[in-house]
Design a protein around this motif. Structure first.
Motif, PDB file in Angstrom:
ATOM      1  N   PHE A 277       0.852  -1.245  -0.039  1.00 31.48           N
ATOM      2  CA  PHE A 277      -0.271  -0.022  -0.099  1.00 31.48           C
ATOM      3  C   PHE A 277       0.859   1.249  -0.066  1.00 31.48           C
ATOM      4  N   HIS A 278       0.613   2.215  -0.741  1.00 24.45           N
ATOM      5  CA  HIS A 278       1.151   3.397  -0.649  1.00 24.45           C
ATOM      6  C   HIS A 278       0.143   4.471  -0.834  1.00 24.45           C
ATOM      7  N   ASN A 279       0.343   5.767  -0.471  1.00 20.40           N
ATOM      8  CA  ASN A 279      -0.646   6.875  -0.771  1.00 20.40           C
ATOM      9  C   ASN A 279       0.101   7.522  -1.877  1.00 20.40           C
ATOM     10  N   PRO A 280      -0.562   7.772  -2.954  1.00 24.78           N
ATOM     11  CA  PRO A 280       0.034   8.532  -4.077  1.00 24.78           C
ATOM     12  C   PRO A 280       0.170   9.853  -3.693  1.00 24.78           C
ATOM     13  N   PRO A 281       1.210  10.555  -4.618  1.00 25.95           N
ATOM     14  CA  PRO A 281       1.549  11.930  -4.296  1.00 25.95           C
ATOM     15  C   PRO A 281       0.250  12.817  -4.583  1.00 25.95           C
ATOM     16  N   SER A 282       0.464  13.897  -4.043  1.00 23.18           N
ATOM     17  CA  SER A 282      -0.582  15.112  -4.371  1.00 23.18           C
ATOM     18  C   SER A 282      -0.652  15.271  -5.800  1.00 23.18           C
ATOM     19  N   ALA A 283      -1.881  15.529  -6.215  1.00 27.03           N
ATOM     20  CA  ALA A 283      -2.142  15.750  -7.847  1.00 27.03           C
ATOM     21  C   ALA A 283      -3.167  16.789  -7.876  1.00 27.03           C
ATOM     22  N   THR A 284      -3.231  17.108  -9.261  1.00 29.50           N
ATOM     23  CA  THR A 284      -4.016  18.200  -9.597  1.00 29.50           C
ATOM     24  C   THR A 284      -5.222  17.680 -10.630  1.00 29.50           C
ATOM     25  N   PRO A 285      -6.284  18.324 -10.631  1.00 28.39           N
ATOM     26  CA  PRO A 285      -7.218  17.802 -11.795  1.00 28.39           C
ATOM     27  C   PRO A 285      -6.746  17.676 -13.157  1.00 28.39           C
ATOM     28  N   ALA A 286      -5.876  18.544 -13.428  1.00 28.90           N
ATOM     29  CA  ALA A 286      -5.130  18.604 -14.730  1.00 28.90           C
ATOM     30  C   ALA A 286      -4.380  17.203 -14.994  1.00 28.90           C
ATOM     31  N   GLU A 287      -4.050  16.737 -13.869  1.00 27.65           N
ATOM     32  CA  GLU A 287      -3.178  15.321 -13.962  1.00 27.65           C
ATOM     33  C   GLU A 287      -4.102  14.295 -14.147  1.00 27.65           C
ATOM     34  N   VAL A 288      -5.319  14.204 -13.563  1.00 29.20           N
ATOM     35  CA  VAL A 288      -6.400  13.317 -13.500  1.00 29.20           C
ATOM     36  C   VAL A 288      -6.788  13.198 -15.129  1.00 29.20           C
ATOM     37  N   HIS A 289      -6.934  14.421 -15.630  1.00 29.42           N
ATOM     38  CA  HIS A 289      -7.542  14.266 -17.015  1.00 29.42           C
ATOM     39  C   HIS A 289      -6.306  14.107 -17.925  1.00 29.42           C
TER      40      HIS A 289
ATOM     41  N   ALA B 101      -3.989  11.771 -17.567  1.00 27.33           N
ATOM     42  CA  ALA B 101      -4.109  10.378 -17.467  1.00 27.33           C
ATOM     43  C   ALA B 101      -5.261   9.662 -18.076  1.00 27.33           C
ATOM     44  N   LEU B 102      -6.390  10.366 -17.945  1.00 29.22           N
ATOM     45  CA  LEU B 102      -7.466  10.037 -18.619  1.00 29.22           C
ATOM     46  C   LEU B 102      -7.252   9.980 -20.348  1.00 29.22           C
ATOM     47  N   ASP B 103      -6.741  11.077 -20.521  1.00 26.31           N
ATOM     48  CA  ASP B 103      -6.459  11.139 -22.150  1.00 26.31           C
ATOM     49  C   ASP B 103      -5.539  10.270 -22.671  1.00 26.31           C
ATOM     50  N   ARG B 104      -4.373   9.966 -21.551  1.00 27.63           N
ATOM     51  CA  ARG B 104      -3.412   8.753 -21.881  1.00 27.63           C
ATOM     52  C   ARG B 104      -3.916   7.494 -21.910  1.00 27.63           C
TER      53      ARG B 104
ATOM     54  N   ASP C 173      -4.336   5.718 -19.245  1.00 26.12           N
ATOM     55  CA  ASP C 173      -3.482   5.134 -18.159  1.00 26.12           C
ATOM     56  C   ASP C 173      -4.493   5.041 -17.078  1.00 26.12           C
ATOM     57  N   LEU C 174      -5.083   4.020 -16.801  1.00 20.67           N
ATOM     58  CA  LEU C 174      -5.762   3.707 -15.559  1.00 20.67           C
ATOM     59  C   LEU C 174      -5.150   3.824 -14.389  1.00 20.67           C
ATOM     60  N   SER C 175      -4.136   3.237 -14.122  1.00 23.19           N
ATOM     61  CA  SER C 175      -3.356   3.303 -12.909  1.00 23.19           C
ATOM     62  C   SER C 175      -3.081   4.672 -12.642  1.00 23.19           C
ATOM     63  N   GLY C 176      -2.814   5.693 -13.503  1.00 28.11           N
ATOM     64  CA  GLY C 176      -2.329   6.889 -13.438  1.00 28.11           C
ATOM     65  C   GLY C 176      -3.502   7.565 -12.763  1.00 28.11           C
ATOM     66  N   VAL C 177      -4.636   7.392 -13.565  1.00 28.68           N
ATOM     67  CA  VAL C 177      -5.996   8.224 -13.127  1.00 28.68           C
ATOM     68  C   VAL C 177      -6.390   7.972 -11.709  1.00 28.68           C
ATOM     69  N   LEU C 178      -6.349   6.507 -11.210  1.00 32.56           N
ATOM     70  CA  LEU C 178      -6.720   6.397  -9.999  1.00 32.56           C
ATOM     71  C   LEU C 178      -5.830   6.953  -9.049  1.00 32.56           C
ATOM     72  N   ASN C 179      -4.283   6.794  -9.351  1.00 32.43           N
ATOM     73  CA  ASN C 179      -3.696   7.530  -8.349  1.00 32.43           C
ATOM     74  C   ASN C 179      -3.609   9.316  -8.233  1.00 32.43           C
ATOM     75  N   ALA C 180      -3.881   9.628  -9.256  1.00 31.41           N
ATOM     76  CA  ALA C 180      -4.189  10.908  -9.484  1.00 31.41           C
ATOM     77  C   ALA C 180      -5.393  11.378  -8.763  1.00 31.41           C
TER      78      ALA C 180
ATOM     79  N   ASP D  50     -15.588   3.549 -16.851  1.00 28.29           N
ATOM     80  CA  ASP D  50     -14.917   2.416 -15.919  1.00 28.29           C
ATOM     81  C   ASP D  50     -15.196   2.251 -14.459  1.00 28.29           C
ATOM     82  N   HIS D  51     -15.628   1.098 -13.993  1.00 25.77           N
ATOM     83  CA  HIS D  51     -16.228   0.868 -12.768  1.00 25.77           C
ATOM     84  C   HIS D  51     -15.339   1.446 -11.709  1.00 25.77           C
ATOM     85  N   GLN D  52     -13.964   1.147 -11.964  1.00 27.12           N
ATOM     86  CA  GLN D  52     -13.031   1.398 -10.765  1.00 27.12           C
ATOM     87  C   GLN D  52     -12.830   2.861 -10.438  1.00 27.12           C
ATOM     88  N   VAL D  53     -12.736   3.733 -11.601  1.00 28.01           N
ATOM     89  CA  VAL D  53     -13.072   5.183 -11.687  1.00 28.01           C
ATOM     90  C   VAL D  53     -14.356   5.752 -10.816  1.00 28.01           C
TER      91      VAL D  53
END
Length: 136
Positions: A8-20, A22-25, A27-34, A61-64
């Protein structure tokens, strides 16, 4: 079948732009972490984060979508504020979706505990008093 150890790890702080991004790429793992990174640290604007996670509740995506509900609970905990009527109404509506029912219920509980702690304490006391199996 070999056993895998998950760390387990807490992901680093992220911004909504990083979520978007990762969605555009795709990258599901990146989306969830962001997503978690936006909600855990209190670094952003709660209104912007609330809007982001409300939008993601309807993601394909159900995870998102399930994590979006969890993140709304995190926002209530971290910022101690939300557009409560809107968020609670939306979470109540999505409880009818099978993969969201549990996380939506958990988020609603978090919202009550962190935005209305006194009411949540009284509700807990009432619940304990009403359970006859605890009277023994």
């Amino acid at each position: 079948m070999p056993h895998e150890h998950h760390v387990f790890h807490n992901p680093p702080s992220a911004t909504p732009a990083e979520v978007h991004a990762a969605l555009d790429r795709g990258d599901l793992s990146g989306v969830l972490n962001a997503m978690v990174g936006t909600a855990l640290y209190g670094d952003g604007d709660w209104k912007e984060l609330q809007e982001l996670h409300l939008q993601l509740l309807t993601h394909d995506d159900h995870q998102v979508s399930a994590l979006a509900a969890t993140c709304l609970g995190h926002i209530a905990r971290v910022y101690r504020q939300l557009d409560e009527g809107r968020v609670v109404g939306t979470l109540r509506r999505v409880r009818s979706i099978p993969h969201l029912s549990g996380t939506a219920d958990d988020a609603l509980g978090d919202i009550e505990v962190f935005l209305h702690p006194r009411r949540a304490r009284w509700r807990g006391r009432l619940w304990r008093a009403m359970r006859p199996w605890t009277w023994i």
